[in-house]
Design a protein around this motif. Structure first.
Motif, PDB file in Angstrom:
ATOM      1  N   VAL A 130      42.289 -57.699 -63.020  1.00 11.72           N
ATOM      2  CA  VAL A 130      43.261 -58.004 -61.595  1.00 11.72           C
ATOM      3  C   VAL A 130      43.491 -59.434 -61.695  1.00 11.72           C
ATOM      4  O   VAL A 130      42.857 -60.178 -62.273  1.00 11.72           O
ATOM      5  CB  VAL A 130      42.109 -57.546 -60.415  1.00 11.72           C
ATOM      6  N   ASP A 132      42.558 -61.649 -59.387  1.00 11.76           N
ATOM      7  CA  ASP A 132      41.631 -62.641 -58.987  1.00 11.76           C
ATOM      8  C   ASP A 132      40.538 -62.785 -59.974  1.00 11.76           C
ATOM      9  O   ASP A 132      39.762 -63.613 -60.065  1.00 11.76           O
ATOM     10  CB  ASP A 132      40.957 -62.122 -57.760  1.00 11.76           C
ATOM     11  N   GLY A 133      40.726 -62.012 -61.238  1.00  9.67           N
ATOM     12  CA  GLY A 133      39.797 -62.054 -62.248  1.00  9.67           C
ATOM     13  C   GLY A 133      40.144 -62.627 -63.479  1.00  9.67           C
ATOM     14  O   GLY A 133      39.250 -62.811 -64.434  1.00  9.67           O
ATOM     15  N   TYR A 168      31.789 -50.377 -57.882  1.00 15.81           N
ATOM     16  CA  TYR A 168      31.932 -51.288 -59.142  1.00 15.81           C
ATOM     17  C   TYR A 168      31.004 -50.884 -60.286  1.00 15.81           C
ATOM     18  O   TYR A 168      29.701 -50.354 -59.848  1.00 15.81           O
ATOM     19  CB  TYR A 168      31.188 -52.616 -58.851  1.00 15.81           C
ATOM     20  N   GLU A 191      41.485 -49.156 -58.917  1.00 17.24           N
ATOM     21  CA  GLU A 191      42.606 -49.457 -58.267  1.00 17.24           C
ATOM     22  C   GLU A 191      43.670 -48.699 -58.373  1.00 17.24           C
ATOM     23  O   GLU A 191      44.231 -48.679 -59.474  1.00 17.24           O
ATOM     24  CB  GLU A 191      42.791 -51.067 -58.685  1.00 17.24           C
ATOM     25  N   LYS A 196      40.354 -51.278 -63.587  1.00 14.35           N
ATOM     26  CA  LYS A 196      40.588 -52.866 -63.840  1.00 14.35           C
ATOM     27  C   LYS A 196      39.443 -53.790 -63.791  1.00 14.35           C
ATOM     28  O   LYS A 196      38.318 -53.262 -63.213  1.00 14.35           O
ATOM     29  CB  LYS A 196      41.382 -53.454 -62.558  1.00 14.35           C
ATOM     30  N   ASP A 198      37.135 -57.030 -62.985  1.00 13.41           N
ATOM     31  CA  ASP A 198      37.365 -58.080 -61.811  1.00 13.41           C
ATOM     32  C   ASP A 198      36.573 -59.190 -62.564  1.00 13.41           C
ATOM     33  O   ASP A 198      37.051 -60.327 -61.948  1.00 13.41           O
ATOM     34  CB  ASP A 198      36.411 -57.473 -60.542  1.00 13.41           C
ATOM     35  N   GLN A 199      35.705 -59.265 -63.554  1.00 11.38           N
ATOM     36  CA  GLN A 199      34.562 -60.214 -63.899  1.00 11.38           C
ATOM     37  C   GLN A 199      34.258 -59.989 -65.173  1.00 11.38           C
ATOM     38  O   GLN A 199      34.123 -58.954 -65.653  1.00 11.38           O
ATOM     39  CB  GLN A 199      33.732 -60.612 -62.987  1.00 11.38           C
TER      40      GLN A 199
END
Length: 212
Positions: A130, A132-133, A168, A191, A196, A198-199
């Motif tokens: 994503v 933000d990741g 998560y 999503e 996806k 995220d980290q």
């Protein structure tokens, strides 16, 4: 006269061997009696409990599905045969943990495999993250390039047992080659029906014959 002496000599020899055999037999019998007595004494020293469900434990069973009724089976074998498909045993790979990936859905597995193949070849994995990741991915690449400064491609990888926290999924992945090993954790969520990341975090690594 000679005949009498010969007869007497044969008689003496016969009597000697007869007595010798009797003595040996007596010795063997005495020894057997002694061993039997010691065994009985030892047996009587112990306090024995009554056998529980002896009939069930020694019964012969022949009604297990998929096994011929002509075979007599012990209760222990029957118990092993009745293990359900859900009772599976998964290996544990050192500090990496369990290889039980039964909680990973097919769609998530496919995404992780595609992602791991890209990482194995030191490729660009932006598409799996994503927005933000992406910063987390940039930090991972920075650490990766410092540790494996000479560059490296991994030959294979393993997916580990996920840790689930709400929506998560934290999934460990270990990358393996003859020269080194690397373990990462990726944090994924779904999503709009698509998985996806995220980290991403490098949790362990080793270059063989070198210290960390």
């Amino acid at each position: 006269m000679l005949f009498k002496k010969t007869f007497l000599l044969i008689s003496v020899v016969f009597i000697f061997f007869s007595c010798s055999q009797n003595v040996q037999e007596s010795s063997v019998n005495d020894e057997a009696s002694t061993l039997r007595y010691e065994a009985e004494e030892l047996y009587n020293k112990f306090v024995w409990t009554e056998e529980i469900e002896l009939d069930r434990l020694t019964a012969k069973v022949s009604n297990v599905k998929g096994i011929s009724s002509k075979l007599n089976l012990s209760p222990l074998i029957v118990s092993a045969c009745n293990t359900s498909d859900e009772d599976k045993i998964f290996p544990v790979f050192g500090s990496f943990g369990s290889l039980d990936t039964s909680l990973i859905s097919k769609s998530l597995r496919n995404m992780l495999i595609s992602f791991a193949e890209i990482i194995s070849k030191n490729g660009d994995a932006d598409i799996f993250f994503v927005k933000d990741g992406l910063y987390s991915l940039a930090l991972f690449y920075s650490d990766f390039n410092k540790i494996f400064a000479d560059g490296i491609n991994f030959d294979s990888f393993l997916l580990g047992q996920p840790f689930i926290d709400g929506i998560y999924y934290e999934v460990p992945i270990q990358f393996i080659t003859e020269k080194a090993e690397m373990t990462i954790s990726v944090y994924c969520f779904s999503e709009n029906g698509n998985w996806k990341i995220d980290q991403i975090q490098m949790t362990d690594w080793e270059i063989f014959n070198e210290k960390k």
